[in-house]
Design an enzyme around this catalytic site. Structure first.
Site, PDB file in Angstrom:
ATOM      1  N   ILE A  70       0.837  -1.192   0.000  1.00 20.28           N
ATOM      2  CA  ILE A  70       0.000   0.000   0.000  1.00 20.28           C
ATOM      3  C   ILE A  70       0.877   1.248   0.000  1.00 20.28           C
ATOM      4  O   ILE A  70       2.037   1.204   0.439  1.00 20.28           O
ATOM      5  CB  ILE A  70      -0.951  -0.012   1.222  1.00 20.28           C
ATOM      6  CG1 ILE A  70      -1.977   1.131   1.151  1.00 20.28           C
ATOM      7  CG2 ILE A  70      -0.179   0.029   2.537  1.00 20.28           C
ATOM      8  CD1 ILE A  70      -3.084   1.040   2.198  1.00 20.28           C
ATOM      9  N   CYS A  71       0.324   2.346  -0.540  1.00 18.06           N
ATOM     10  CA  CYS A  71       0.939   3.665  -0.460  1.00 18.06           C
ATOM     11  C   CYS A  71       2.224   3.729  -1.288  1.00 18.06           C
ATOM     12  O   CYS A  71       2.201   3.515  -2.498  1.00 18.06           O
ATOM     13  CB  CYS A  71       1.166   4.025   1.008  1.00 18.06           C
ATOM     14  SG  CYS A  71       1.552   5.762   1.311  1.00 18.06           S
ATOM     15  N   ALA A  72       3.368   3.994  -0.670  1.00 13.40           N
ATOM     16  CA  ALA A  72       4.620   4.105  -1.419  1.00 13.40           C
ATOM     17  C   ALA A  72       5.204   2.749  -1.798  1.00 13.40           C
ATOM     18  O   ALA A  72       5.994   2.654  -2.747  1.00 13.40           O
ATOM     19  CB  ALA A  72       5.646   4.892  -0.593  1.00 13.40           C
TER      20      ALA A  72
END
Length: 428
Positions: free
Chosen positions: A347-349
């Site tokens: 998730i995310c970066a």
């Protein structure tokens, strides 16, 4: 009710929208807390206790620190380390006794049982919050704590307040109860539970810093704009996810990991009775997350690497994702996971900084945090909040973490379990 996660449909929204919030106020908010503060930085106290809801504490701390608040996390236990619900371990910045002489612009209590009871029974904290109220400064609570702590201390008399549904009857003896997700009355803000905590935290930011700052903070969180039971997930190359009696999940964490994402994933999966191992990529169990929350892993990654897991899932956070990308152990574990035809997620970066550069998205569609999506070779699904492609699952950021985690529950344990957890957490 519409099905939660049962009908997974492609979704592309080319125009991101800022979330809209309904914060009910029974009186005109008194901005004295802003006009009487001498310093630009707002001082906030978040007391924590054994048995508290970790998600409620961590989201509040994280969001307020994003806004620039000077947040002190204080343990009401004899030691700094607190053992929260769902096996999450957090290390406070100070003991509550260290905070007696500090003037705070806001005191915010997380909930959870027995966490709320442990907060209520601490005389030092009670005195701090009563002084906060008597001097006209902001105080707040979420989940069980409005009823169990603030109500029992007599700090909600004549006020409208909300709390976790199971404690509404108790709250009714000390306040006028309302069922709003976030309720503001004068200098008091209350909220319902884990699934309302992000809205609650943004409301706290607005009271401390104003609406412009609240909008600035809420945008990058990627919060949901609706609170119904529709979670739209893009699913491609659909396969049935299987496991043993319970899913075995490895969640690596590192200095710089996004604490909201890590804790939400751990919390939701453990609510589903998954066997979750939290492993530190560093050389010690304690890590310092991106917003300086101190989390304690279950074991070091080298030890966890000996385990066989159905799923490896990486939280984001720039520093944490870079640590994962630089860890030969993490990368090798992910490669073995794929070679063994097992499941993996990020998730995310982390999709952009870990999976993409190491060739772990080859032939796959994924999403990531908006600022990182340029690093993805296939950008066709970057606007989707959660993407499942076969045995890979990816998502965008803090505000999509609950959907991401519930989608994992749905894939392993089915729609009914995901919906049960979503309702209990007040996500829907």
């Amino acid at each position: 009710m519409a099905a939660l996660l049962r009908h997974l449909t492609p979704f592309t929204n080319l125009t991101p929208r800022l979330p809209s919030f309904t914060v009910l106020s029974s009186t005109t908010p008194r901005r004295f807390s802003l006009t009487t503060m001498a310093s630009a930085s707002r001082k906030v106290l978040v007391p924590i206790a054994n048995g508290m809801e970790p998600l409620e504490a961590v989201i509040t701390i994280d969001v307020l620190r994003r806004a620039g608040a000077d947040v002190t996390v204080a343990s009401v236990e004899p030691q700094l380390r607190v053992d929260a619900c769902h096996g999450v371990k957090i290390v406070a910045d100070a003991l509550i006794s260290d905070c007696v002489d500090t003037v705070f612009d806001l005191v915010s209590l997380p909930g959870g049982i027995p966490g709320a009871t442990n907060l209520r029974d601490n005389d030092t904290l009670q005195n701090i919050v009563k002084k906060q109220a008597s001097e006209g400064r902001l105080y707040a609570a979420v989940c069980a704590s409005p009823a169990v702590a603030l109500g029992s201390w007599g700090l909600l008399k004549g006020l409208k307040a909300t709390c976790y549904p199971a404690f509404m009857e108790q709250l009714s003896s000390s306040a006028t109860t309302v069922e709003s997700r976030v309720q503001l009355d004068g200098q008091v803000i209350t909220s319902r539970g884990p699934g309302t905590t992000m809205e609650y935290s943004v409301a706290l930011v607005e009271q401390l810093f104003g609406k412009e700052k609240a909008d600035e903070v809420s945008g990058p969180l990627l919060m949901r704009t609706k609170h119904d039971d529709q979670f739209i997930v893009t699913e491609l190359n659909k396969v049935q996810w299987t496991c043993g009696s319970v899913p075995k999940v490895l969640v690596p964490i590192a200095d710089g990991s996004e604490e909201m994402e890590a804790v939400i994933i751990i919390d939701v999966l453990r609510r589903a009775k998954a066997e979750v191992v939290v492993a530190s990529v560093g050389d010690k169990l304690e890590i310092l997350a991106s917003r300086k929350v101190k989390l304690v892993a279950d074991m070091l990654l080298d030890e966890a690497a000996k385990l066989s897991c159905d799923l490896i899932v990486l939280p984001g956070g720039l520093g944490g994702a870079q640590a994962f990308a630089n860890s030969e152990t993490v990368v090798n574990l992910l490669k073995k996971q794929i070679e063994s035809d097992r499941y993996y997620g990020a998730i995310c970066a982390s999709p952009a900084l870990v999976l993409e550069p190491h060739g772990l998205l080859k032939g796959k569609k994924a999403t990531a945090f908006p600022a990182m999506c340029e690093k993805l070779s296939d950008k066709s699904e970057i606007e989707s909040r959660v993407v499942v492609d076969g045995k890979l699952i990816t998502s965008r950021g803090p505000g999509t973490s609950l959907e991401f985690s519930l989608a994992i529950v749905d894939k392993f344990l089915g729609h009914d379990k995901a919906l049960e957890i979503a309702k209990a957490m007040l996500v829907v």
